[in-house]
Design an enzyme around this catalytic site. Structure first.
Site, PDB file in Angstrom:
ATOM      1  N   SER A  80     -23.798  22.827 -46.916  1.00 13.83           N
ATOM      2  CA  SER A  80     -23.653  23.998 -48.217  1.00 13.83           C
ATOM      3  C   SER A  80     -25.929  23.373 -48.426  1.00 13.83           C
ATOM      4  O   SER A  80     -26.246  22.355 -47.748  1.00 13.83           O
ATOM      5  CB  SER A  80     -23.134  23.731 -49.494  1.00 13.83           C
ATOM      6  OG  SER A  80     -23.512  23.802 -50.648  1.00 13.83           O
ATOM      7  N   TYR A 130     -19.077  17.283 -55.247  1.00 16.53           N
ATOM      8  CA  TYR A 130     -19.580  18.867 -54.276  1.00 16.53           C
ATOM      9  C   TYR A 130     -20.345  17.986 -53.874  1.00 16.53           C
ATOM     10  O   TYR A 130     -20.826  18.299 -52.714  1.00 16.53           O
ATOM     11  CB  TYR A 130     -19.657  20.016 -54.071  1.00 16.53           C
ATOM     12  CG  TYR A 130     -19.381  20.750 -54.161  1.00 16.53           C
ATOM     13  CD1 TYR A 130     -18.274  21.770 -53.072  1.00 16.53           C
ATOM     14  CD2 TYR A 130     -20.911  21.767 -53.606  1.00 16.53           C
ATOM     15  CE1 TYR A 130     -18.485  22.690 -52.392  1.00 16.53           C
ATOM     16  CE2 TYR A 130     -20.413  22.717 -52.853  1.00 16.53           C
ATOM     17  CZ  TYR A 130     -19.690  23.175 -52.026  1.00 16.53           C
ATOM     18  OH  TYR A 130     -19.724  23.691 -51.537  1.00 16.53           O
TER      19      TYR A 130
HETATM   20  P1  NAD Z   1     -12.346  29.648 -50.071  1.00 16.31           P
HETATM   21  O1  NAD Z   1     -11.452  28.970 -51.490  1.00 16.31           O
HETATM   22  O2  NAD Z   1     -12.641  30.264 -50.296  1.00 16.31           O
HETATM   23  O3  NAD Z   1     -11.218  29.067 -49.172  1.00 16.31           O
HETATM   24  C1  NAD Z   1     -10.984  28.022 -48.749  1.00 16.31           C
HETATM   25  C2  NAD Z   1     -10.501  27.782 -47.588  1.00 16.31           C
HETATM   26  O4  NAD Z   1      -9.838  26.111 -47.504  1.00 16.31           O
HETATM   27  C3  NAD Z   1      -9.013  28.510 -47.827  1.00 16.31           C
HETATM   28  O5  NAD Z   1      -8.806  28.734 -46.989  1.00 16.31           O
HETATM   29  C4  NAD Z   1      -7.906  27.059 -48.600  1.00 16.31           C
HETATM   30  O6  NAD Z   1      -6.394  27.440 -48.544  1.00 16.31           O
HETATM   31  C5  NAD Z   1      -8.545  25.987 -47.600  1.00 16.31           C
HETATM   32  N1  NAD Z   1      -7.827  24.642 -48.023  1.00 16.31           N
HETATM   33  C6  NAD Z   1      -8.316  24.359 -49.399  1.00 16.31           C
HETATM   34  N2  NAD Z   1      -7.914  23.523 -49.550  1.00 16.31           N
HETATM   35  C7  NAD Z   1      -6.941  22.974 -48.311  1.00 16.31           C
HETATM   36  C8  NAD Z   1      -6.855  21.837 -48.237  1.00 16.31           C
HETATM   37  N3  NAD Z   1      -5.867  20.548 -48.601  1.00 16.31           N
HETATM   38  N4  NAD Z   1      -6.030  21.766 -46.838  1.00 16.31           N
HETATM   39  C9  NAD Z   1      -6.327  22.718 -46.287  1.00 16.31           C
HETATM   40  N5  NAD Z   1      -7.048  23.800 -46.558  1.00 16.31           N
HETATM   41  C10 NAD Z   1      -7.735  24.220 -47.685  1.00 16.31           C
HETATM   42  O7  NAD Z   1     -13.487  28.742 -49.788  1.00 16.31           O
HETATM   43  P2  NAD Z   1     -14.731  29.061 -49.172  1.00 16.31           P
HETATM   44  O8  NAD Z   1     -16.258  29.923 -50.000  1.00 16.31           O
HETATM   45  O9  NAD Z   1     -14.311  29.963 -48.432  1.00 16.31           O
HETATM   46  O10 NAD Z   1     -15.010  28.057 -48.809  1.00 16.31           O
HETATM   47  C11 NAD Z   1     -15.368  27.269 -47.218  1.00 16.31           C
HETATM   48  C12 NAD Z   1     -16.973  26.528 -47.234  1.00 16.31           C
HETATM   49  O11 NAD Z   1     -17.432  26.866 -47.517  1.00 16.31           O
HETATM   50  C13 NAD Z   1     -16.501  25.191 -47.510  1.00 16.31           C
HETATM   51  O12 NAD Z   1     -16.591  23.279 -47.104  1.00 16.31           O
HETATM   52  C14 NAD Z   1     -17.359  25.499 -49.028  1.00 16.31           C
HETATM   53  O13 NAD Z   1     -17.989  24.420 -50.214  1.00 16.31           O
HETATM   54  C15 NAD Z   1     -18.385  26.122 -48.394  1.00 16.31           C
HETATM   55  N6  NAD Z   1     -19.296  26.866 -49.410  1.00 16.31           N
HETATM   56  C16 NAD Z   1     -19.232  28.170 -49.579  1.00 16.31           C
HETATM   57  C17 NAD Z   1     -19.891  28.501 -50.382  1.00 16.31           C
HETATM   58  C18 NAD Z   1     -19.856  29.616 -51.456  1.00 16.31           C
HETATM   59  O14 NAD Z   1     -20.462  30.687 -52.029  1.00 16.31           O
HETATM   60  N7  NAD Z   1     -18.934  31.010 -51.413  1.00 16.31           N
HETATM   61  C19 NAD Z   1     -20.960  28.055 -49.964  1.00 16.31           C
HETATM   62  C20 NAD Z   1     -21.775  26.672 -49.904  1.00 16.31           C
HETATM   63  C21 NAD Z   1     -20.771  25.850 -48.840  1.00 16.31           C
END
Ligand code: NAD
Length: 260
Positions: free
Chosen positions: A142, A155
């Site tokens: 991130s 985080y």
């Molecule tokens: P999201 O909540 O849409 O999806 C998260 C996914 O992880 C889902 O498929 C969920 O079922 C799964 N998950 C959650 N807990 C779990 C567990 N204990 N075991 C197995 N699977 C699990 O989130 P996202 O926004 O798509 O985030 C994905 C990654 O991207 C994360 O690592 C997040 O930190 C990173 N990220 C997101 C953003 C953003 O703006 N959305 C920005 C930077 C980084």
């Protein structure tokens, strides 16, 4: 291009992980999906990806907080896809709270999913990648792997940890056909961020649209969200031959967040 390769993408039932799984599938890789959600929805997704791209799609609902589940997921991928060439450590959670009130169980959960799971998966897959002298480990860090924001101590700590893990693994594999890199998204409109928009709308009495504009305005100079599709395309690039000497980097796709 990725025909004959196999990829495990954690947290790929939604959001960024699904965007990456879809892009790797479109490029020909067999996929193991992981994550939570409605089982009939996940089954439908599996069938849809498989028929659209003519690839194998496996699923394992392993919980990334549980080392035994992670081991089971790796075994499932090896059994159903034959091997693991690409590991995308994407599953992640957020918890927002001032550090003095931060619940210890939330801290532990964020570190377990965001940092310890990528370590355990890397540890489990690296041997077979080195044996074949080809592999891609892609950690979804991130912008918070590079800079901090208030009320996100767990985080930010976990994502800085992921950057450290990425660099260490990249050095340990530097003379091989295995690469390890990270992608550093800014705001991406997924369920994880929608929760933060909802909280902002509630706190400041804003509509969903105004809360989204405010969220972007604070941090992301482009004033637009990065999309899961754009992140998928970047992951495909990291799997390409062109990226074979890119090692230990954190690639931002952040609308200028880190340029400030
Ligand atoms: P999201 O909540 O849409 O999806 C998260 C996914 O992880 C889902 O498929 C969920 O079922 C799964 N998950 C959650 N807990 C779990 C567990 N204990 N075991 C197995 N699977 C699990 O989130 P996202 O926004 O798509 O985030 C994905 C990654 O991207 C994360 O690592 C997040 O930190 C990173 N990220 C997101 C953003 C953003 O703006 N959305 C920005 C930077 C980084």
């Amino acid at each position: 291009m990725l025909n004959g390769k196999t990829a495990v993408v954690t947290g790929s039932t939604s959001g960024i992980g699904l965007g990456i799984a879809r892009a790797l599938a479109a490029d020909g890789a067999d996929i193991l999906l992981n994550g939570f959600g409605d089982t009939s929805e996940i089954d439908r997704l599996r069938r849809q990806l498989s028929s659209e791209y003519g690839i194998k799609v496996a699923y394992c609902g392993a919980d990334m907080t549980k080392p035994a589940d992670i081991e089971r997921m790796i075994q499932t991928a090896n059994r159903e896809l034959g091997k693991i060439d690409i590991a995308v450590n994407n599953a992640g959670i957020q918890h927002v709270s001032p550090v003095q009130d931060f619940p210890v169980d939330r801290w532990d959960a964020v570190i377990a999913i965001n940092l310890t799971a990528p370590f355990l998966i890397t540890r489990a897959v690296l041997g077979q990648m080195l044996e074949r002298d080809w592999g891609r480990i892609i950690n979804i860090a991130s912008v918070h792997g590079q800079v901090a924001s208030v009320d996100k101590s767990a985080y930010v700590a976990s994502k800085h940890g992921v950057m450290g893990l990425t660099r260490a693994v990249a050095l340990e594999t530097a003379t091989t056909g295995v690469t390890c890199n990270a992608i550093c998204p800014g705001w991406v409109l997924t369920p994880l961020v929608q929760k933060q928009i909802d909280a902002l709308a509630m706190r400041d009495g804003l509509s969903n649209e105004d809360a989204s504009v405010k969220l972007l305005g604070d941090k992301q100079p482009s004033q637009t969200f990065t999309s899961p599709e754009q992140l998928g395309a970047l992951a495909v690039y990291l799997c390409s031959d062109a990226a074979c000497n890119m090692r230990g980097v954190g690639l931002p796709l952040d609308g200028g967040w880190l340029a400030q």
